[in-house]
Structures are given as C-alpha cells and as structure tokens.
Write an enzyme that holds these catalytic residues in place. Sequence first.
Site, short mmCIF file in Angstrom:
data_model
loop_
_atom_site.label_atom_id
_atom_site.label_comp_id
_atom_site.label_asym_id
_atom_site.label_seq_id
_atom_site.Cartn_x
_atom_site.Cartn_y
_atom_site.Cartn_z
N ASP A 1 19.69 57.46 -27.67
CA ASP A 1 18.49 57.22 -26.88
C ASP A 1 18.17 55.74 -26.68
O ASP A 1 17.03 55.37 -26.44
CB ASP A 1 17.29 57.91 -27.54
CG ASP A 1 17.17 57.56 -29.02
OD1 ASP A 1 17.67 56.48 -29.43
OD2 ASP A 1 16.58 58.36 -29.78
N GLU B 1 24.34 63.90 -28.63
CA GLU B 1 23.03 63.98 -29.28
C GLU B 1 21.94 64.22 -28.24
O GLU B 1 20.89 63.59 -28.21
CB GLU B 1 22.72 62.73 -30.11
CG GLU B 1 21.62 62.96 -31.15
CD GLU B 1 21.35 61.73 -32.00
OE1 GLU B 1 21.96 61.62 -33.08
OE2 GLU B 1 20.54 60.88 -31.57
N GLU C 1 12.44 55.38 -26.65
CA GLU C 1 13.55 56.32 -26.84
C GLU C 1 13.27 57.73 -26.34
O GLU C 1 14.17 58.41 -25.82
CB GLU C 1 13.94 56.37 -28.34
CG GLU C 1 14.62 55.13 -28.86
CD GLU C 1 13.65 54.05 -29.29
OE1 GLU C 1 14.11 52.98 -29.76
OE2 GLU C 1 12.40 54.25 -29.19
N HIS D 1 12.10 50.32 -39.07
CA HIS D 1 12.39 49.42 -37.95
C HIS D 1 11.82 49.86 -36.62
O HIS D 1 11.94 49.16 -35.62
CB HIS D 1 13.91 49.30 -37.78
CG HIS D 1 14.53 50.55 -37.23
ND1 HIS D 1 14.76 51.67 -38.01
CD2 HIS D 1 14.94 50.89 -35.98
CE1 HIS D 1 15.29 52.61 -37.27
NE2 HIS D 1 15.41 52.18 -36.03
N ARG E 1 10.04 50.54 -33.21
CA ARG E 1 9.19 49.71 -32.36
C ARG E 1 7.74 50.21 -32.35
O ARG E 1 6.80 49.41 -32.36
CB ARG E 1 9.76 49.71 -30.93
CG ARG E 1 9.03 48.81 -29.95
CD ARG E 1 9.58 48.99 -28.56
NE ARG E 1 10.97 48.62 -28.45
CZ ARG E 1 11.41 47.43 -28.02
NH1 ARG E 1 10.54 46.51 -27.66
NH2 ARG E 1 12.70 47.18 -27.93
N HIS F 1 15.33 45.10 -41.54
CA HIS F 1 15.86 44.92 -40.19
C HIS F 1 15.66 43.49 -39.73
O HIS F 1 14.69 42.82 -40.09
CB HIS F 1 15.15 45.89 -39.24
CG HIS F 1 15.85 46.11 -37.94
ND1 HIS F 1 15.75 45.23 -36.89
CD2 HIS F 1 16.67 47.10 -37.51
CE1 HIS F 1 16.46 45.68 -35.87
NE2 HIS F 1 17.03 46.82 -36.22
#
Length: 376
Positions: free
Chosen positions: A97, A119, A133, A218, A220, A251
């Site tokens: 994604d 996926e 995503e 991590h 967003r 990250h």
Amino acid sequence: MKKILCVLGTRPEAIKLAPFIIKLRSKGDIFSTKVCITAQHREMLDPVLDLFGISTDYDLDVMKRNQNLFEVSAAIIKKLHKVLSYEKPDLVVVQGDTTTAFIASLAAYYLKIKVAHIEAGLRTGNKYSPFPEEMNRKFIDYLSDYCFAPTETAAQNLIKEGIDREKIFVTGNTVVDALMMIMEKQQGRESEENIRKKFESETGIVIDKRRIILVTGHRRESFGDDLRNICLSIRRIADERNDIQIIYPVHLNPNVQKPVKELLGNFENIFLIKPLDYFIFIWLMSQAYLILTDSGGIQEEAPTLHKPVLVMRKVTERFESIAEGITKLVGTDSESIYNETIKILNDQQIYQNMQKSENPYGDGNACQRIVDILGK
C-alpha cells in the site's frame, strides 16, 4: 515467455517481494523478470535486497530529504514512465500500500499494462487511517488484473467492493515465506549464540535474564500527539518495572526520531537503537517476550514465532490475528497501552493464551501459489 516487472521502494515491500522474485527468477523458462526500485526509503531498502540476494535492473533513486507525497509521487511516475515504455512488460507486480505501489499501478494502467497486486484487499474502513495507505490499496485493487489476497477476509473485502471474483485469489501472505526463509538461514548458517554476539556488538545491548519488550512505531497517522502518548506509556512501564528490557529500533523519519529520543532517551532499561537489518530483527523478535507495534508486517510475522502483540493503532486491517487472540488492538491511548502491557507481564495465563494459535496469515507457500497462477 511472460515479461514481468516488479516495482518496489520500501523495506516492507522488499521483504514481502523478495521470496516471490526468487521464485520467479527460478522459472526462467516461463518468466523474464526485471526489478525496478524507486528507493522511496533508500537506507532501509538496500540491506534487505542484499540479504535476499536480489539484484535490480532499474534504480529510480527518488529519495530526497523531507519530500512530501506530491513530490515523491511526481518523481516516481515521471521516471517510471521511461522504464515502462522501454521494457513494455506484460505485467507489473506491486506489493502492499505504499506510494510506490500506487503510482506504479497507475503508470501501468496509463500504458494499458496489466497489474498484479500482492496483499490485496486489506481494509480498515477509514480512509485517513492508515494515511495514505488505506486509499492507496483501494486504488491499486481497482487498477489490478490479479488481486492476490492474503486471507479469506481480504478476499471478501474485495468482493464487497465489486471487484471481479475471477481476479481474486487467496494465497496467504508472502511475508510468512520471507520469515521462514530467514529462520531456516539462522538455523543452518549461524548459531543463536553467534547472532546474539553480533547483535550485542552492533547495539551495545547485553541481553540478560530480564524479559524483553520489543517496540516499533512509525505510522504517519500517529505523528504528533498519538506518538507522544505511546512514548509516555512506554516511559511509565520502564519507570515501574526493573525486570524488563525495552528495545526500540527507532525509525529514521525525523517525526519519529525527535519525540522518541526526547521522551525515552534517559532510561536505564530503555534502549533506543537504529533500525536493525531484517536478519537480526527476526532473531530479536524470537527473543522478545512481548511486542508493542504499529507495524502490519510484525502483526503477520509474530504468530509464527508465537509472540503476543499489542497493536498501538486506533484501527487495523489485520483482524484475523485479533479474532484468534494472538494480537490485541490497544489504540494509542497511554493508559490503555500501559494497562494491557502490565496485564500480560503479570498474568501467565493471558500470555500463554496469546501464544497458542497457528498463524492465520500464511503457511510459507504464498509465493509458490502466486507463481503458479501467473504461469497459467
């Protein structure tokens, strides 16, 4: 012979596509396989390619510091146009994604090239979580000619959205294939003691008898207050429990680095380290007592290792392990994360119940199933 171009740009894509690319290239009489990387996450992508021995044919090298979604999307589609026009593949394969996967699918569509999505069908139902995503994968699925869903739930999501059933194939998740490849290498090539010494040498962390809590974060959509709440819960756990080691590979994104180091940087039992290569990270997962994460891949890998997972997100697209009781969605509220962690640390029965089930995401044969379908 079918010409296939695999396009990827991030560490998770590389992990999940590596065993598939290896399978494709082993069928050189059926497939002509090329690999194009966008290097959307350069520093974390290259070590995975090296680990699995994946050579690349094109490197778009779009990575720049602090670029936004507009800039990275524009850079990928412009550079990928040239590759697609030159190669003229029969099929473009993308995974997951990411912005790379979405833009590669869009570019292929513009040139009327077929798309395969590995996926497919994962959904939270909230277009802003995960962002971007959730919408990326919806767009990719509508553009795809092959939708390789990891589970029956994912396949049903696609059917509900009107995707042609003949395009949908339930294969399992390729991340389990990758995990099993690494586990086999660790058993055959390097002893547990050698890996431990390498980990301790690289990180300065001495693994002792304390239980390990492995943390990753991590996303967003967690930047800002949510990530701060996550850090505050970890801080409280560390402050109250001297019988644990909290290990957090942080990250590289500055939006993660800054708050994590500010809030968690001065504790004797919290270890903030740079991201580990996948080989050592899998070993560390196997050593952990409990995992706190917002990572989709870890939710899919941990059941094979029989490790309980607390998912630090408000929503998830991976419901199967929650239904099995292997993982638990705890949100980003500091109190909730703290309470659920303490429960598992204190109650052996709760812990054992979360260890018992088989992995609902795959059996290690997803890549073979996909290759067989594409070869027909």
